[in-house]
Write a protein that holds these residues in place. Structure first.
Motif, PDB file in Angstrom:
ATOM      1  N   THR A  28     -29.655   8.009 -13.974  1.00  0.00           N
ATOM      2  CA  THR A  28     -30.064   9.350 -14.391  1.00  0.00           C
ATOM      3  C   THR A  28     -31.528   9.292 -14.818  1.00  0.00           C
ATOM      4  OG1 THR A  28     -29.465   8.941 -16.684  1.00  0.00           O
ATOM      5  CG2 THR A  28     -27.749   9.840 -15.258  1.00  0.00           C
ATOM      6  N   ASP A  29     -32.141  10.462 -14.916  1.00  0.00           N
ATOM      7  CA  ASP A  29     -33.540  10.507 -15.367  1.00  0.00           C
ATOM      8  C   ASP A  29     -33.672   9.869 -16.751  1.00  0.00           C
ATOM      9  OD1 ASP A  29     -34.260  11.725 -13.082  1.00  0.00           O
ATOM     10  OD2 ASP A  29     -34.342  13.754 -13.905  1.00  0.00           O
ATOM     11  N   GLU A  30     -32.686  10.116 -17.585  1.00  0.00           N
ATOM     12  CA  GLU A  30     -32.732   9.584 -18.954  1.00  0.00           C
ATOM     13  C   GLU A  30     -32.717   8.056 -18.938  1.00  0.00           C
ATOM     14  OE1 GLU A  30     -29.424  10.847 -21.267  1.00  0.00           O
ATOM     15  OE2 GLU A  30     -30.100   9.780 -23.048  1.00  0.00           O
ATOM     16  N   GLU A  31     -31.847   7.492 -18.100  1.00  0.00           N
ATOM     17  CA  GLU A  31     -31.783   6.030 -18.022  1.00  0.00           C
ATOM     18  C   GLU A  31     -33.085   5.458 -17.490  1.00  0.00           C
ATOM     19  OE1 GLU A  31     -27.057   5.203 -17.161  1.00  0.00           O
ATOM     20  OE2 GLU A  31     -28.292   6.067 -15.594  1.00  0.00           O
ATOM     21  N   LYS A  32     -33.639   6.146 -16.490  1.00  0.00           N
ATOM     22  CA  LYS A  32     -34.901   5.664 -15.922  1.00  0.00           C
ATOM     23  C   LYS A  32     -36.003   5.685 -16.965  1.00  0.00           C
ATOM     24  CE  LYS A  32     -34.260   6.969 -11.091  1.00  0.00           C
ATOM     25  NZ  LYS A  32     -34.626   7.932 -10.058  1.00  0.00           N
ATOM     26  N   GLU A  33     -36.081   6.804 -17.684  1.00  0.00           N
ATOM     27  CA  GLU A  33     -37.147   6.912 -18.690  1.00  0.00           C
ATOM     28  C   GLU A  33     -36.985   5.839 -19.759  1.00  0.00           C
ATOM     29  OE1 GLU A  33     -39.763   8.500 -18.353  1.00  0.00           O
ATOM     30  OE2 GLU A  33     -39.117   9.675 -16.637  1.00  0.00           O
ATOM     31  N   ARG A  34     -35.738   5.587 -20.135  1.00  0.00           N
ATOM     32  CA  ARG A  34     -35.497   4.588 -21.186  1.00  0.00           C
ATOM     33  C   ARG A  34     -35.954   3.201 -20.714  1.00  0.00           C
ATOM     34  NH1 ARG A  34     -30.307   5.957 -22.646  1.00  0.00           N
ATOM     35  NH2 ARG A  34     -29.389   4.534 -21.155  1.00  0.00           N
TER      36      ARG A  34
ATOM     37  N   PHE B 147     -19.024  -1.193  -8.575  1.00  0.00           N
ATOM     38  CA  PHE B 147     -20.275  -1.961  -8.556  1.00  0.00           C
ATOM     39  C   PHE B 147     -21.085  -1.696  -9.822  1.00  0.00           C
ATOM     40  CE2 PHE B 147     -24.743  -2.654  -7.598  1.00  0.00           C
ATOM     41  CZ  PHE B 147     -24.694  -3.942  -7.093  1.00  0.00           C
ATOM     42  N   TYR B 148     -21.199  -0.407 -10.177  1.00  0.00           N
ATOM     43  CA  TYR B 148     -22.023  -0.061 -11.332  1.00  0.00           C
ATOM     44  C   TYR B 148     -21.226   0.011 -12.633  1.00  0.00           C
ATOM     45  CZ  TYR B 148     -25.788   1.413  -8.120  1.00  0.00           C
ATOM     46  OH  TYR B 148     -26.784   1.471  -7.170  1.00  0.00           O
ATOM     47  N   ASN B 149     -19.909  -0.138 -12.563  1.00  0.00           N
ATOM     48  CA  ASN B 149     -19.058  -0.061 -13.761  1.00  0.00           C
ATOM     49  C   ASN B 149     -19.213   1.255 -14.518  1.00  0.00           C
ATOM     50  OD1 ASN B 149     -18.045  -2.562 -13.263  1.00  0.00           O
ATOM     51  ND2 ASN B 149     -19.340  -3.628 -14.750  1.00  0.00           N
ATOM     52  N   ARG B 150     -19.361   2.346 -13.813  1.00  0.00           N
ATOM     53  CA  ARG B 150     -19.472   3.640 -14.482  1.00  0.00           C
ATOM     54  C   ARG B 150     -18.080   4.177 -14.798  1.00  0.00           C
ATOM     55  NH1 ARG B 150     -25.106   5.301 -15.308  1.00  0.00           N
ATOM     56  NH2 ARG B 150     -25.944   3.291 -14.748  1.00  0.00           N
ATOM     57  N   ILE B 155     -18.983   9.369 -13.543  1.00  0.00           N
ATOM     58  CA  ILE B 155     -18.934   9.606 -12.096  1.00  0.00           C
ATOM     59  C   ILE B 155     -18.658  11.075 -11.836  1.00  0.00           C
ATOM     60  CG2 ILE B 155     -17.750   9.020  -9.949  1.00  0.00           C
ATOM     61  CD1 ILE B 155     -17.027   6.311 -11.309  1.00  0.00           C
ATOM     62  N   GLY B 156     -17.757  11.627 -12.648  1.00  0.00           N
ATOM     63  CA  GLY B 156     -17.418  13.037 -12.503  1.00  0.00           C
ATOM     64  C   GLY B 156     -18.649  13.918 -12.611  1.00  0.00           C
ATOM     65  N   GLU B 157     -19.517  13.577 -13.562  1.00  0.00           N
ATOM     66  CA  GLU B 157     -20.742  14.364 -13.725  1.00  0.00           C
ATOM     67  C   GLU B 157     -21.642  14.226 -12.497  1.00  0.00           C
ATOM     68  OE1 GLU B 157     -22.435  13.092 -17.408  1.00  0.00           O
ATOM     69  OE2 GLU B 157     -20.831  13.997 -18.583  1.00  0.00           O
ATOM     70  N   ALA B 158     -21.638  13.022 -11.930  1.00  0.00           N
ATOM     71  CA  ALA B 158     -22.525  12.785 -10.786  1.00  0.00           C
ATOM     72  C   ALA B 158     -22.023  13.491  -9.522  1.00  0.00           C
ATOM     73  CB  ALA B 158     -22.653  11.286 -10.527  1.00  0.00           C
ATOM     74  N   VAL B 159     -20.722  13.579  -9.363  1.00  0.00           N
ATOM     75  CA  VAL B 159     -20.191  14.172  -8.126  1.00  0.00           C
ATOM     76  C   VAL B 159     -19.544  15.534  -8.357  1.00  0.00           C
ATOM     77  CG1 VAL B 159     -19.849  11.933  -7.002  1.00  0.00           C
ATOM     78  CG2 VAL B 159     -17.989  12.913  -8.354  1.00  0.00           C
ATOM     79  N   SER B 160     -19.799  16.090  -9.556  1.00  0.00           N
ATOM     80  CA  SER B 160     -19.281  17.426  -9.903  1.00  0.00           C
ATOM     81  C   SER B 160     -17.761  17.510  -9.784  1.00  0.00           C
ATOM     82  CB  SER B 160     -19.928  18.501  -9.019  1.00  0.00           C
ATOM     83  OG  SER B 160     -21.311  18.460  -9.146  1.00  0.00           O
ATOM     84  N   MET B 161     -17.089  16.551 -10.402  1.00  0.00           N
ATOM     85  CA  MET B 161     -15.627  16.577 -10.418  1.00  0.00           C
ATOM     86  C   MET B 161     -15.155  16.265 -11.829  1.00  0.00           C
ATOM     87  SD  MET B 161     -14.912  14.388  -6.965  1.00  0.00           S
ATOM     88  CE  MET B 161     -13.146  14.484  -6.987  1.00  0.00           C
ATOM     89  N   THR B 162     -13.915  16.614 -12.134  1.00  0.00           N
ATOM     90  CA  THR B 162     -13.370  16.261 -13.442  1.00  0.00           C
ATOM     91  C   THR B 162     -13.053  14.768 -13.442  1.00  0.00           C
ATOM     92  OG1 THR B 162     -11.096  16.623 -12.784  1.00  0.00           O
ATOM     93  CG2 THR B 162     -12.302  18.533 -13.678  1.00  0.00           C
ATOM     94  N   PRO B 163     -13.030  14.135 -14.616  1.00  0.00           N
ATOM     95  CA  PRO B 163     -12.682  12.717 -14.681  1.00  0.00           C
ATOM     96  C   PRO B 163     -11.314  12.437 -14.062  1.00  0.00           C
ATOM     97  CG  PRO B 163     -13.598  13.427 -16.766  1.00  0.00           C
ATOM     98  CD  PRO B 163     -13.427  14.656 -15.945  1.00  0.00           C
ATOM     99  N   GLY B 164     -10.385  13.373 -14.271  1.00  0.00           N
ATOM    100  CA  GLY B 164      -9.045  13.191 -13.705  1.00  0.00           C
ATOM    101  C   GLY B 164      -9.078  13.160 -12.190  1.00  0.00           C
ATOM    102  N   ALA B 165      -9.852  14.085 -11.639  1.00  0.00           N
ATOM    103  CA  ALA B 165      -9.955  14.141 -10.179  1.00  0.00           C
ATOM    104  C   ALA B 165     -10.630  12.876  -9.644  1.00  0.00           C
ATOM    105  CB  ALA B 165     -10.744  15.380  -9.767  1.00  0.00           C
ATOM    106  N   VAL B 166     -11.603  12.371 -10.387  1.00  0.00           N
ATOM    107  CA  VAL B 166     -12.283  11.139  -9.971  1.00  0.00           C
ATOM    108  C   VAL B 166     -11.280   9.992  -9.908  1.00  0.00           C
ATOM    109  CG1 VAL B 166     -13.946   9.379 -10.705  1.00  0.00           C
ATOM    110  CG2 VAL B 166     -14.576  11.779 -10.793  1.00  0.00           C
ATOM    111  N   GLN B 167     -10.450   9.881 -10.930  1.00  0.00           N
ATOM    112  CA  GLN B 167      -9.458   8.804 -10.958  1.00  0.00           C
ATOM    113  C   GLN B 167      -8.502   8.905  -9.770  1.00  0.00           C
ATOM    114  OE1 GLN B 167      -9.374   6.207 -12.544  1.00  0.00           O
ATOM    115  NE2 GLN B 167     -10.186   6.379 -14.615  1.00  0.00           N
ATOM    116  N   LYS B 168      -8.085  10.132  -9.507  1.00  0.00           N
ATOM    117  CA  LYS B 168      -7.137  10.317  -8.393  1.00  0.00           C
ATOM    118  C   LYS B 168      -7.786   9.917  -7.072  1.00  0.00           C
ATOM    119  CE  LYS B 168      -4.312  13.907 -10.465  1.00  0.00           C
ATOM    120  NZ  LYS B 168      -4.212  15.338 -10.680  1.00  0.00           N
TER     121      LYS B 168
END
Lengths: 537, 188
Positions: A28-34, B147-150, B155-168
């Protein structure tokens, strides 16, 4: 494929890593800036006073502030109701956070001040004469003060240069945007954004770096809202209408150039009175220094600012853990001995409300219908694959029996900070469909203390604390009082089923007055361990 | 920004050049650090490591050793070396001693090991291909989670999904990936 099997990527060749970096970006931008701020600091720290470079070694890495959770200490920014009124008179409805912190610059008068010369010096890292690996107690008093001077000067550069805009900008080179009125429905107003020409602040990254040198985890949340990057002329051409939220930024990067808002931002701090650094405390673990600073809205009145810094447990470097301020000696804020009755009444009412919240919501002492229940199947992430089936019972207690009811009750108790976006409480999930007495699959990330189903609220039975929290003493210790804030502590314990009450220590609570409604709200709290004296959330 | 442009900027404005270099290569460096530290460190450790790497890169660019050549090779070398240092430090912090037999011990590779690494690299490339075949957002979810251990929430925020949907989706994607890998002769 399990997590550990994915470790095959740990030794991937360059082409695979390159593919991941290119196609699956995650930062994220925040992580990059940090990270950028940290790398700048690590790079700069090896420049000694005559500007020559030194090789970076593991030892010198110990000086670097690492990434640590930092909670900005409890201190108040001055809030100017009158300033907000200027905006409202200008046709903009109030209500949003920013209205209290910014005011429209009066035309004519302040235009002349735009582009004023710089008044503060950006501090440079001092050449330390002490070994950072030594206990603080072995440092000389002068060394402690030297470090204190660096941190306090840095603080001043942020407050004065950045927030009070004591930096160079070109009043003839600006962009104009019309902002909508936000949720107020008003017509909005025009705002100018001036091009920053100060060489010390060539871009947003430099400001972020300055913050990261002082605040270990980057910009404090309330100030992070003031900065925005990534504006482009394609998206926001000069003269266009921008969303209200965008107009609340103090600084923005537009086509890569830094601009500053014509609105002013009021801060409580108004510069250091002198260079006198007083050493208040020095022990193995921490150093506390004090410096006198001017405060805003007064005629030369000063506060004593205390900076506490400790060693970063990971890197061995130094981190500022708290910045607090209070009236100078002889003008101390009220304490228990001379606190006015009104403050005591507020503290008593708010601590009782907090106790209700703690017992009902946190400890789960609520009336339940034990015949209305379900279990959830969850798979733990760590260790992966381990399964649990916690039981949830329906909450029937009035005021807590639905998501809406519990949200409303939390507002009544002044626990605004516990309500997320004003919509639902922290720790609340939902179940799509489940029959009474059955078990339903719920993914781990949705397995909260409270779950809703069909408009009803259910609590995880495992989460209910067996004992009730009580105040063990009627005495309320007022630590600090001012017009908008009360810091207090009260002794607490837990009552078991036989009525025996334990004595667990002191509960610290801070309440703040809402600038708009004037009502008092819970701000933060912590407990002091009676054995170690440590204060934790 | 090309290497040539970055090199030119380093002469004109070192500060702007550092920023540009960071923007250009931060994803790559982060991936290298995450690939080495993912199993032993926290995200903060990875971020620390990335900042160490860039600080060293900046210093190298300042030094007389740097002749304005290809940046990518230099960055990759510094990143890997520093990430392995971090790995060793973190591993020892966990009470683990890094053996000379360990994969991360940077000894010259023996012939048999070179063979094994070549085989593993082929496997990794196939796995990447199969992950890509999952399609979006599944491939992103799998990479971000494993890979990134997110977390599912991130991940949900990154792909516009709920955490539950991400898990599924993650659960289904893993099953699909296992099938694809079996078809390709890789068993997990």
């Amino acid at each position: 494929m399990k997590r550990n099997e994915f470790d095959i990527f740990r030794n991937s060749d360059d082409s695979v890593l390159e593919q991941i970096a290119k196609e699956y970006t995650v930062l994220t931008d925040e992580e990059k800036e940090r990270m950028f701020a940290m790398s700048e600091r690590k790079y700069n720290i090896t420049n000694n006073s005559n500007g020559t470079k030194e090789m970076f070694t593991e030892d010198s890495a110990a000086e670097v502030r690492g990434v640590e959770r930092y909670k900005r200490p409890v201190w108040s920014r001055a809030v100017s109701i009158a300033a907000a009124a200027v905006l409202i008179a200008g046709g903009v409805g109030g209500g949003a956070y920013f209205m209290h912190t910014m005011k429209k610059t009066a035309p004519g008068k302040d235009e002349a001040n735009i582009g004023t010369t710089v008044t503060t010096q950006v501090p440079t890292e001092t050449t330390t004469e002490f070994n950072l690996f030594d206990n603080f107690s072995s440092w000389s008093d002068e060394a402690c003060k030297q470090q204190g001077l660096f941190f306090t000067d840095l603080y001043s550069s942020i407050e004065m240069d950045v927030l009070r805009k004591h930096l160079k900008y070109d009043s003839n080179d600006f962009l104009t945007f019309h902002t909508d009125g936000g949720q107020s429905g008003s017509e909005g107003y025009d705002l100018k954004w001036y091009k920053v020409t100060d060489e010390r602040y060539p871009d947003m990254g430099t400001i972020i770096t300055r913050y990261s040198q002082l605040y270990n985890a980057g910009i404090p949340e309330n100030e992070a809202k003031l900065f925005d990057s990534g504006w482009t002329s394609a998206e926001y051409p000069d003269g266009c209408t921008i969303p209200y939220e965008k107009s609340c930024k103090l600084y923005m990067e537009y086509d890569g150039q830094l601009y500053v808002n014509s609105l002013d931002y009021d801060t409580y701090f108004n510069g250091w009175a002198d260079n006198d650094i007083r050493l208040i405390e020095k022990n193995d673990d921490k150093i506390v220094i004090e410096r006198t600073g001017y405060i805003n809205f007064t005629d030369g009145e000063t506060d004593n600012y205390r900076f506490e810094y400790i060693r970063n447990s990971r890197s061995g470097g130094l981190v500022v853990t708290s910045i607090t301020h209070e009236k100078k000696s002889g003008e101390q804020a009220s304490t228990n001995g001379n606190t006015d009755n009104e403050s005591l009444d507020v503290a008593k009412e708010m601590t009782e409300k907090f106790l209700t919240f703690e017992n009902k919501v946190e400890l789960g002492h609520l009336k339940l219908d034990e015949n209305d229940w379900f279990c959830i199947n969850i798979e733990e992430l760590y260790p992966e694959g381990q399964k649990r089936t916690p039981k949830y019972c329906r909450v029937t207690e009035s005021g807590y029996d639905s998501a809406e009811a519990i949200t409303s009750t939390l507002f009544e108790l002044g626990m605004y900070d516990y309500v997320r976006n004003g919509l639902s409480i922290h720790g609340l999930g939902a179940v799509d469909e489940v029959a009474n007495g059955s078990t339903v699959d719920v993914d781990f990330s949705n397995a909260f203390q409270y779950l809703t189903y069909d408009g009803k609220l259910y609590i995880c039975v495992e989460s209910i604390h067996p004992q009730e929290m009580v105040w063990t003493d009627d005495t309320i210790n007022i630590i600090k009082v001012d017009e908008n804030e009360i810091q207090t502590s009260r002794k607490y314990g837990y009552k078991d089923s036989e009525g025996i009450v334990s004595s667990d220590g002191d509960f610290y609570l801070v309440f703040k007055r809402d600038g708009e409604t004037g009502e008092w709200r819970h701000y933060t709290h912590g407990i002091k361990n009676k054995e170690t004296g440590a204060v934790n959330d | 920004m090309t290497d040539m442009e970055l090199n030119k900027l380093m002469i004109e404005s070192p500060q702007l050049a550092r920023r540009a270099l960071f923007d250009e290569y931060c994803n790559y460096v982060y991936v290298i650090a995450a690939s080495k530290l993912g199993s032993v460190g926290t995200r903060e450790d990875i971020e620390e490591c990335v900042s160490d790497i860039f600080a060293e890169i900046y210093r190298f660019c300042d030094s007389s050793s740097y002749n304005g050549g290809t940046l990518k090779g230099m960055i990759c070398t510094i990143a890997k070396r520093r990430a392995i240092d971090c790995y060793r430090r973190l591993s020892s912090g966990f009470g683990r001693t890094v053996s000379i037999d360990d994969e991360d011990f940077s000894e010259p590779a023996a012939a048999s090991r070179v063979d094994r690494e070549a085989e593993e690299n082929d496997t990794r490339r196939i796995i990447m291909e199969k992950i890509k075949e999952l399609g979006e957002p599944d491939s992103t979810i799998v990479i971000q989670q494993y890979f990134y251990n997110r977390t599912a929430r991130e991940i949900g925020e990154a792909v516009s999904m709920t955490p539950g949907a991400v898990q599924k989706r993650s659960s289904r994607a893993r099953r699909a990936l296992r099938t694809l890998l079996l078809e390709a002769g890789i068993s997990y």
